[in-house]
Design a protein around this motif. Structure first.
Motif, PDB file in Angstrom:
ATOM      1  N   UNK A 198       6.008  81.654  49.509  1.00 28.19           N
ATOM      2  CA  UNK A 198       5.674  80.948  48.267  1.00 28.19           C
ATOM      3  C   UNK A 198       5.898  81.843  47.052  1.00 28.19           C
ATOM      4  N   UNK A 199       5.465  83.108  47.150  1.00 31.31           N
ATOM      5  CA  UNK A 199       5.673  84.053  46.040  1.00 31.31           C
ATOM      6  C   UNK A 199       7.155  84.308  45.819  1.00 31.31           C
ATOM      7  N   UNK A 200       7.927  84.393  46.916  1.00 33.91           N
ATOM      8  CA  UNK A 200       9.365  84.602  46.802  1.00 33.91           C
ATOM      9  C   UNK A 200      10.034  83.415  46.116  1.00 33.91           C
ATOM     10  N   UNK A 201       9.641  82.196  46.500  1.00 35.70           N
ATOM     11  CA  UNK A 201      10.221  81.009  45.872  1.00 35.70           C
ATOM     12  C   UNK A 201       9.910  80.957  44.384  1.00 35.70           C
ATOM     13  N   UNK A 202       8.689  81.353  44.015  1.00 40.78           N
ATOM     14  CA  UNK A 202       8.328  81.398  42.594  1.00 40.78           C
ATOM     15  C   UNK A 202       9.174  82.434  41.863  1.00 40.78           C
ATOM     16  N   UNK A 203       9.370  83.572  42.501  1.00 40.05           N
ATOM     17  CA  UNK A 203      10.128  84.654  41.883  1.00 40.05           C
ATOM     18  C   UNK A 203      11.601  84.295  41.719  1.00 40.05           C
ATOM     19  N   UNK A 204      12.145  83.498  42.629  1.00 40.88           N
ATOM     20  CA  UNK A 204      13.553  83.112  42.549  1.00 40.88           C
ATOM     21  C   UNK A 204      13.858  82.327  41.281  1.00 40.88           C
ATOM     22  N   UNK A 205      12.871  81.638  40.726  1.00 38.24           N
ATOM     23  CA  UNK A 205      13.107  80.839  39.521  1.00 38.24           C
ATOM     24  C   UNK A 205      13.108  81.686  38.249  1.00 38.24           C
ATOM     25  N   UNK A 206      12.678  82.912  38.336  1.00 38.76           N
ATOM     26  CA  UNK A 206      12.544  83.745  37.135  1.00 38.76           C
ATOM     27  C   UNK A 206      13.883  84.044  36.477  1.00 38.76           C
ATOM     28  N   UNK A 207      14.937  84.168  37.241  1.00 38.44           N
ATOM     29  CA  UNK A 207      16.227  84.561  36.664  1.00 38.44           C
ATOM     30  C   UNK A 207      16.945  83.396  35.996  1.00 38.44           C
ATOM     31  N   UNK A 208      16.346  82.206  36.016  1.00 41.98           N
ATOM     32  CA  UNK A 208      16.990  81.048  35.384  1.00 41.98           C
ATOM     33  C   UNK A 208      17.093  81.216  33.872  1.00 41.98           C
ATOM     34  N   UNK A 209      16.210  82.003  33.272  1.00 45.19           N
ATOM     35  CA  UNK A 209      16.233  82.181  31.817  1.00 45.19           C
ATOM     36  C   UNK A 209      17.218  83.269  31.383  1.00 45.19           C
ATOM     37  N   UNK A 210      17.896  83.901  32.334  1.00 47.06           N
ATOM     38  CA  UNK A 210      18.813  85.003  32.016  1.00 47.06           C
ATOM     39  C   UNK A 210      20.252  84.517  31.950  1.00 47.06           C
ATOM     40  N   UNK A 211      21.060  85.290  31.261  1.00 43.06           N
ATOM     41  CA  UNK A 211      22.505  85.072  31.292  1.00 43.06           C
ATOM     42  C   UNK A 211      22.989  85.379  32.721  1.00 43.06           C
ATOM     43  N   UNK A 212      24.077  84.759  33.174  1.00 37.86           N
ATOM     44  CA  UNK A 212      24.539  84.988  34.550  1.00 37.86           C
ATOM     45  C   UNK A 212      24.799  86.463  34.879  1.00 37.86           C
ATOM     46  N   UNK A 213      25.369  87.208  33.944  1.00 33.16           N
ATOM     47  CA  UNK A 213      25.646  88.627  34.190  1.00 33.16           C
ATOM     48  C   UNK A 213      24.348  89.409  34.371  1.00 33.16           C
ATOM     49  N   UNK A 214      23.372  89.151  33.495  1.00 30.78           N
ATOM     50  CA  UNK A 214      22.090  89.854  33.590  1.00 30.78           C
ATOM     51  C   UNK A 214      21.375  89.489  34.885  1.00 30.78           C
ATOM     52  N   UNK A 215      21.408  88.215  35.260  1.00 32.38           N
ATOM     53  CA  UNK A 215      20.771  87.777  36.501  1.00 32.38           C
ATOM     54  C   UNK A 215      21.403  88.411  37.725  1.00 32.38           C
ATOM     55  N   UNK A 216      22.729  88.536  37.699  1.00 37.29           N
ATOM     56  CA  UNK A 216      23.421  89.163  38.831  1.00 37.29           C
ATOM     57  C   UNK A 216      23.029  90.625  38.968  1.00 37.29           C
ATOM     58  N   UNK A 217      22.977  91.334  37.845  1.00 35.64           N
ATOM     59  CA  UNK A 217      22.600  92.748  37.881  1.00 35.64           C
ATOM     60  C   UNK A 217      21.166  92.911  38.353  1.00 35.64           C
ATOM     61  N   UNK A 218      20.260  92.071  37.854  1.00 36.64           N
ATOM     62  CA  UNK A 218      18.844  92.162  38.239  1.00 36.64           C
ATOM     63  C   UNK A 218      18.689  91.932  39.741  1.00 36.64           C
ATOM     64  N   UNK A 219      19.372  90.902  40.285  1.00 34.87           N
ATOM     65  CA  UNK A 219      19.231  90.627  41.709  1.00 34.87           C
ATOM     66  C   UNK A 219      19.908  91.677  42.574  1.00 34.87           C
TER      67      UNK A 219
END
Length: 142
Positions: A63-84
């Motif tokens: 459940x915590x992982x699923x919640x965390x997966x939604x966090x990168x939706x507010x990022x630009x694709x490049x930033x989200x890729x680097x963060x993940x």
């Protein structure tokens, strides 16, 4: 709960990536084997490597992982890729090759992504036209 910091976001993303790695492999529906289970004798098992034990994550971890997966939706694709990629434990060299940036620029995008997530979780509004350095400083001062 206390305010989110970029370090807390980084830790939570790393835990989510670890839980994601521990999830069982998806299986195709409708495929099965009619062959009987092979029972190995002790002599067959001598000299074989033991299969690694796979510990499944708990429902709370999922459940915590699923919640965390939604966090990168507010990022630009490049930033989200680097963060993940960083959350999955990738080295900076592989990250830089994948996104086509130098290490210092990739590191700044990573810090910016963590800062944007922290500010969003804290429900703090900020101007998206601010520079990356100002957003990072804003999140660090939170």
């Amino acid at each position: 709960m206390t305010d989110w910091t970029p370090a807390m976001v980084e830790e939570r993303l790393a835990v989510a990536a670890l839980v994601l790695k521990r999830m069982p492999e998806p299986r195709r529906q409708g495929y099965f084997s009619t062959w009987p289970e092979i029972v190995h004798s002790f002599g067959d098992k001598v000299g074989q490597e033991p299969k690694p034990m796979r510990v499944l994550p708990s429902p709370q971890d999922i459940s915590r992982m699923e919640e965390t997966l939604t966090w990168t939706a507010c990022l630009e694709p490049l930033d989200g890729k680097i963060v993940w990629m960083k959350a999955h434990g990738e080295r900076w060299k592989e990250i830089c090759w994948a996104v086509g940036l130098r290490r210092s620029a990739a590191h700044q995008h990573w810090q910016y992504g963590l800062s944007v997530i922290a500010l969003t979780l804290n429900r703090r509004s900020f101007n998206r036209s601010l520079s990356k350095r100002k957003v990072i400083a804003l999140a660090a001062g939170a």
